[in-house]
Design a protein around this motif. Structure first.
Motif, PDB file in Angstrom:
ATOM      1  N   SER A 137       3.346   8.695  -2.100  1.00  0.00           N
ATOM      2  CA  SER A 137       4.564   8.715  -1.295  1.00  0.00           C
ATOM      3  C   SER A 137       5.753   9.007  -2.197  1.00  0.00           C
ATOM      4  O   SER A 137       5.750   8.672  -3.380  1.00  0.00           O
ATOM      5  CB  SER A 137       4.770   7.377  -0.592  1.00  0.00           C
ATOM      6  OG  SER A 137       3.724   7.117   0.320  1.00  0.00           O
ATOM      7  N   HIS A 146       4.644  12.475   1.982  1.00  0.00           N
ATOM      8  CA  HIS A 146       3.390  11.877   1.569  1.00  0.00           C
ATOM      9  C   HIS A 146       2.395  12.968   1.168  1.00  0.00           C
ATOM     10  O   HIS A 146       2.472  14.095   1.654  1.00  0.00           O
ATOM     11  CB  HIS A 146       2.791  11.048   2.707  1.00  0.00           C
ATOM     12  CG  HIS A 146       3.699  10.001   3.236  1.00  0.00           C
ATOM     13  ND1 HIS A 146       3.991   8.839   2.558  1.00  0.00           N
ATOM     14  CD2 HIS A 146       4.421   9.952   4.396  1.00  0.00           C
ATOM     15  CE1 HIS A 146       4.832   8.116   3.273  1.00  0.00           C
ATOM     16  NE2 HIS A 146       5.109   8.763   4.394  1.00  0.00           N
ATOM     17  N   SER A 184     -10.137   8.325  -2.319  1.00  0.00           N
ATOM     18  CA  SER A 184      -8.885   8.802  -1.735  1.00  0.00           C
ATOM     19  C   SER A 184      -7.699   8.030  -2.306  1.00  0.00           C
ATOM     20  O   SER A 184      -7.823   6.880  -2.718  1.00  0.00           O
ATOM     21  CB  SER A 184      -8.898   8.609  -0.215  1.00  0.00           C
ATOM     22  OG  SER A 184      -9.923   9.355   0.402  1.00  0.00           O
ATOM     23  N   GLN A 217      -1.684  12.904   1.149  1.00  0.00           N
ATOM     24  CA  GLN A 217      -2.979  12.252   1.337  1.00  0.00           C
ATOM     25  C   GLN A 217      -4.022  13.061   0.583  1.00  0.00           C
ATOM     26  O   GLN A 217      -4.200  14.257   0.857  1.00  0.00           O
ATOM     27  CB  GLN A 217      -3.330  12.178   2.825  1.00  0.00           C
ATOM     28  CG  GLN A 217      -4.687  11.546   3.103  1.00  0.00           C
ATOM     29  CD  GLN A 217      -4.746  10.085   2.727  1.00  0.00           C
ATOM     30  OE1 GLN A 217      -3.811   9.328   2.989  1.00  0.00           O
ATOM     31  NE2 GLN A 217      -5.833   9.671   2.091  1.00  0.00           N
ATOM     32  N   ASN A 265      -7.935  13.305  -0.413  1.00  0.00           N
ATOM     33  CA  ASN A 265      -9.306  12.874  -0.125  1.00  0.00           C
ATOM     34  C   ASN A 265     -10.287  13.646  -1.000  1.00  0.00           C
ATOM     35  O   ASN A 265      -9.947  14.692  -1.559  1.00  0.00           O
ATOM     36  CB  ASN A 265      -9.625  13.104   1.351  1.00  0.00           C
ATOM     37  CG  ASN A 265      -8.735  12.310   2.283  1.00  0.00           C
ATOM     38  OD1 ASN A 265      -8.288  11.208   1.951  1.00  0.00           O
ATOM     39  ND2 ASN A 265      -8.468  12.868   3.464  1.00  0.00           N
ATOM     40  N   ARG A 291      -3.164   7.939  -1.554  1.00  0.00           N
ATOM     41  CA  ARG A 291      -2.019   8.454  -0.795  1.00  0.00           C
ATOM     42  C   ARG A 291      -0.764   8.266  -1.627  1.00  0.00           C
ATOM     43  O   ARG A 291      -0.403   7.141  -1.962  1.00  0.00           O
ATOM     44  CB  ARG A 291      -1.880   7.728   0.538  1.00  0.00           C
ATOM     45  CG  ARG A 291      -0.798   8.311   1.456  1.00  0.00           C
ATOM     46  CD  ARG A 291      -0.764   7.551   2.753  1.00  0.00           C
ATOM     47  NE  ARG A 291       0.040   8.211   3.783  1.00  0.00           N
ATOM     48  CZ  ARG A 291       1.039   7.627   4.421  1.00  0.00           C
ATOM     49  NH1 ARG A 291       1.377   6.384   4.117  1.00  0.00           N
ATOM     50  NH2 ARG A 291       1.718   8.284   5.343  1.00  0.00           N
ATOM     51  N   GLY A 323       2.134   5.221  -5.428  1.00  0.00           N
ATOM     52  CA  GLY A 323       0.803   5.405  -4.879  1.00  0.00           C
ATOM     53  C   GLY A 323      -0.236   5.945  -5.833  1.00  0.00           C
ATOM     54  O   GLY A 323      -1.409   6.072  -5.461  1.00  0.00           O
TER      55      GLY A 323
END
Length: 115
Positions: A21, A79, A17, A81, A83, A19, A8
């Motif tokens: 993994s 994960h 952004s 995430q 942003n 993400r 990712g």
């Protein structure tokens, strides 16, 4: 054997952004503390975020409110995430799992944020 495989990473503009993994195998994932660390050139590896087996999370102050760590015990994945990315988030990001008092690491995935 234990394997942690990250995916990712990539190049993104500031404000964007990504993400990340991490897929784990060879450990009992559900009872492992898992975390993301990062390391940029000339700096020490630092903790970005962690989540315990019970679901408690911890974040570095520099990412709090922008990054979210989550785990899926059914899929043995964690994960991250990310942003509102900033150029200072540029680093190699590593997945970490602590299992039976042993730390395991993935190979890392590069995240580059352009200004």
């Amino acid at each position: 054997q234990v394997q942690l495989v990250e995916s990712g990473g990539g190049l993104v503009q500031a404000g964007g952004s990504l993400r990340l993994s991490c897929a784990a195998s060879g450990i009992v994932f559900s009872i492992s503390r898992v975390a993301w660390y990062r390391q940029s050139p000339g700096k020490q590896r630092e903790l970005v975020a962690s989540v315990t087996s019970g679901g408690s999370t911890n974040y570095a102050g520099s990412v709090k409110g922008r990054f979210t760590i989550s785990r899926d015990n059914a899929e043995n994945t964690v994960h991250l995430q990310m942003n509102s990315l900033k150029p200072e988030d540029t680093a190699v990001y590593y997945c970490n799992a602590a299992y039976r008092a042993v730390d395991y690491w993935g190979q890392g995935t590069q995240v580059t944020v352009s200004s």
